[in-house]
Write a protein that holds these residues in place. Structure first.
Motif, PDB file in Angstrom:
ATOM      1  N   GLN A   8     -22.980 -17.546   3.097  1.00 12.14           N
ATOM      2  CA  GLN A   8     -22.014 -16.593   3.633  1.00 12.14           C
ATOM      3  C   GLN A   8     -20.587 -16.915   3.201  1.00 12.14           C
ATOM      4  O   GLN A   8     -19.645 -16.276   3.658  1.00 12.14           O
ATOM      5  CB  GLN A   8     -22.088 -16.586   5.155  1.00 12.14           C
ATOM      6  CG  GLN A   8     -23.411 -16.094   5.685  1.00 12.14           C
ATOM      7  CD  GLN A   8     -23.444 -16.189   7.194  1.00 12.14           C
ATOM      8  OE1 GLN A   8     -22.494 -15.824   7.873  1.00 12.14           O
ATOM      9  NE2 GLN A   8     -24.546 -16.675   7.716  1.00 12.14           N
ATOM     10  N   ALA A   9     -20.438 -17.919   2.359  1.00  5.10           N
ATOM     11  CA  ALA A   9     -19.127 -18.356   1.860  1.00  5.10           C
ATOM     12  C   ALA A   9     -18.245 -18.917   2.970  1.00  5.10           C
ATOM     13  O   ALA A   9     -17.027 -18.878   2.888  1.00  5.10           O
ATOM     14  CB  ALA A   9     -18.412 -17.237   1.116  1.00  5.10           C
ATOM     15  N   LEU A  10     -18.890 -19.467   4.013  1.00  4.45           N
ATOM     16  CA  LEU A  10     -18.135 -20.159   5.049  1.00  4.45           C
ATOM     17  C   LEU A  10     -17.775 -21.550   4.536  1.00  4.45           C
ATOM     18  O   LEU A  10     -18.452 -22.064   3.637  1.00  4.45           O
ATOM     19  CB  LEU A  10     -18.967 -20.280   6.328  1.00  4.45           C
ATOM     20  CG  LEU A  10     -19.348 -18.956   6.998  1.00  4.45           C
ATOM     21  CD1 LEU A  10     -20.314 -19.211   8.141  1.00  4.45           C
ATOM     22  CD2 LEU A  10     -18.121 -18.217   7.484  1.00  4.45           C
ATOM     23  N   ALA A  45     -30.904 -12.422   3.724  1.00  7.28           N
ATOM     24  CA  ALA A  45     -29.491 -12.806   3.756  1.00  7.28           C
ATOM     25  C   ALA A  45     -28.724 -12.214   2.581  1.00  7.28           C
ATOM     26  O   ALA A  45     -29.246 -12.104   1.469  1.00  7.28           O
ATOM     27  CB  ALA A  45     -29.365 -14.324   3.723  1.00  7.28           C
ATOM     28  N   HIS A  46     -27.491 -11.854   2.849  1.00 10.21           N
ATOM     29  CA  HIS A  46     -26.571 -11.462   1.780  1.00 10.21           C
ATOM     30  C   HIS A  46     -25.961 -12.751   1.236  1.00 10.21           C
ATOM     31  O   HIS A  46     -25.400 -13.541   1.989  1.00 10.21           O
ATOM     32  CB  HIS A  46     -25.481 -10.542   2.309  1.00 10.21           C
ATOM     33  CG  HIS A  46     -24.403 -10.303   1.309  1.00 10.21           C
ATOM     34  ND1 HIS A  46     -24.585  -9.460   0.232  1.00 10.21           N
ATOM     35  CD2 HIS A  46     -23.161 -10.813   1.191  1.00 10.21           C
ATOM     36  CE1 HIS A  46     -23.485  -9.471  -0.500  1.00 10.21           C
ATOM     37  NE2 HIS A  46     -22.606 -10.276   0.059  1.00 10.21           N
ATOM     38  N   ILE A  47     -26.080 -12.953  -0.045  1.00 13.62           N
ATOM     39  CA  ILE A  47     -25.511 -14.141  -0.682  1.00 13.62           C
ATOM     40  C   ILE A  47     -24.236 -13.706  -1.396  1.00 13.62           C
ATOM     41  O   ILE A  47     -24.263 -12.816  -2.238  1.00 13.62           O
ATOM     42  CB  ILE A  47     -26.485 -14.778  -1.697  1.00 13.62           C
ATOM     43  CG1 ILE A  47     -27.866 -15.009  -1.082  1.00 13.62           C
ATOM     44  CG2 ILE A  47     -25.883 -16.042  -2.293  1.00 13.62           C
ATOM     45  CD1 ILE A  47     -27.904 -15.977   0.074  1.00 13.62           C
ATOM     46  N   GLU A  48     -23.138 -14.328  -1.032  1.00  8.94           N
ATOM     47  CA  GLU A  48     -21.864 -13.994  -1.656  1.00  8.94           C
ATOM     48  C   GLU A  48     -21.900 -14.358  -3.140  1.00  8.94           C
ATOM     49  O   GLU A  48     -22.117 -15.518  -3.487  1.00  8.94           O
ATOM     50  CB  GLU A  48     -20.719 -14.737  -0.973  1.00  8.94           C
ATOM     51  CG  GLU A  48     -20.353 -14.197   0.379  1.00  8.94           C
ATOM     52  CD  GLU A  48     -19.792 -12.778   0.311  1.00  8.94           C
ATOM     53  OE1 GLU A  48     -19.078 -12.440  -0.652  1.00  8.94           O
ATOM     54  OE2 GLU A  48     -20.086 -12.018   1.238  1.00  8.94           O
ATOM     55  N   PRO A  49     -21.711 -13.377  -4.028  1.00  8.05           N
ATOM     56  CA  PRO A  49     -21.714 -13.667  -5.463  1.00  8.05           C
ATOM     57  C   PRO A  49     -20.696 -14.725  -5.869  1.00  8.05           C
ATOM     58  O   PRO A  49     -20.948 -15.510  -6.778  1.00  8.05           O
ATOM     59  CB  PRO A  49     -21.387 -12.311  -6.104  1.00  8.05           C
ATOM     60  CG  PRO A  49     -21.822 -11.307  -5.097  1.00  8.05           C
ATOM     61  CD  PRO A  49     -21.553 -11.955  -3.757  1.00  8.05           C
TER      62      PRO A  49
END
Length: 72
Positions: free
Chosen positions: A60-62, A34-38
């Protein structure tokens, strides 16, 4: 294992992390790819960082509770 390790430090929901739920190391979990939003990590208080995995939505910064994120 503490309950804190099983919940997302951002929203408090289950983080769905296979590693957090395992007694021994696992070879696959949704978070491994997964890409983790910084910005999400930066928004966590210092005392909550590196204590538990984020849930798929928060990673995902949802908005917390958003069901668009899917576990892989």
């Amino acid at each position: 294992m503490s309950a804190q390790a099983l919940t997302c430090p951002r929203c408090g929901q289950p983080n769905q992390c296979a590693q957090a739920n395992a007694q021994t190391p696992v070879t696959h979990c949704w978070c491994f790819a997964a890409h983790i939003e910084p910005s999400v990590l930066d928004s966590l208080p210092a005392e909550l960082r590196n204590r538990a995995c984020l849930c798929p939505s928060c990673a995902q910064a949802l908005p917390p509770g958003d069901t668009e994120a899917t576990a892989r």
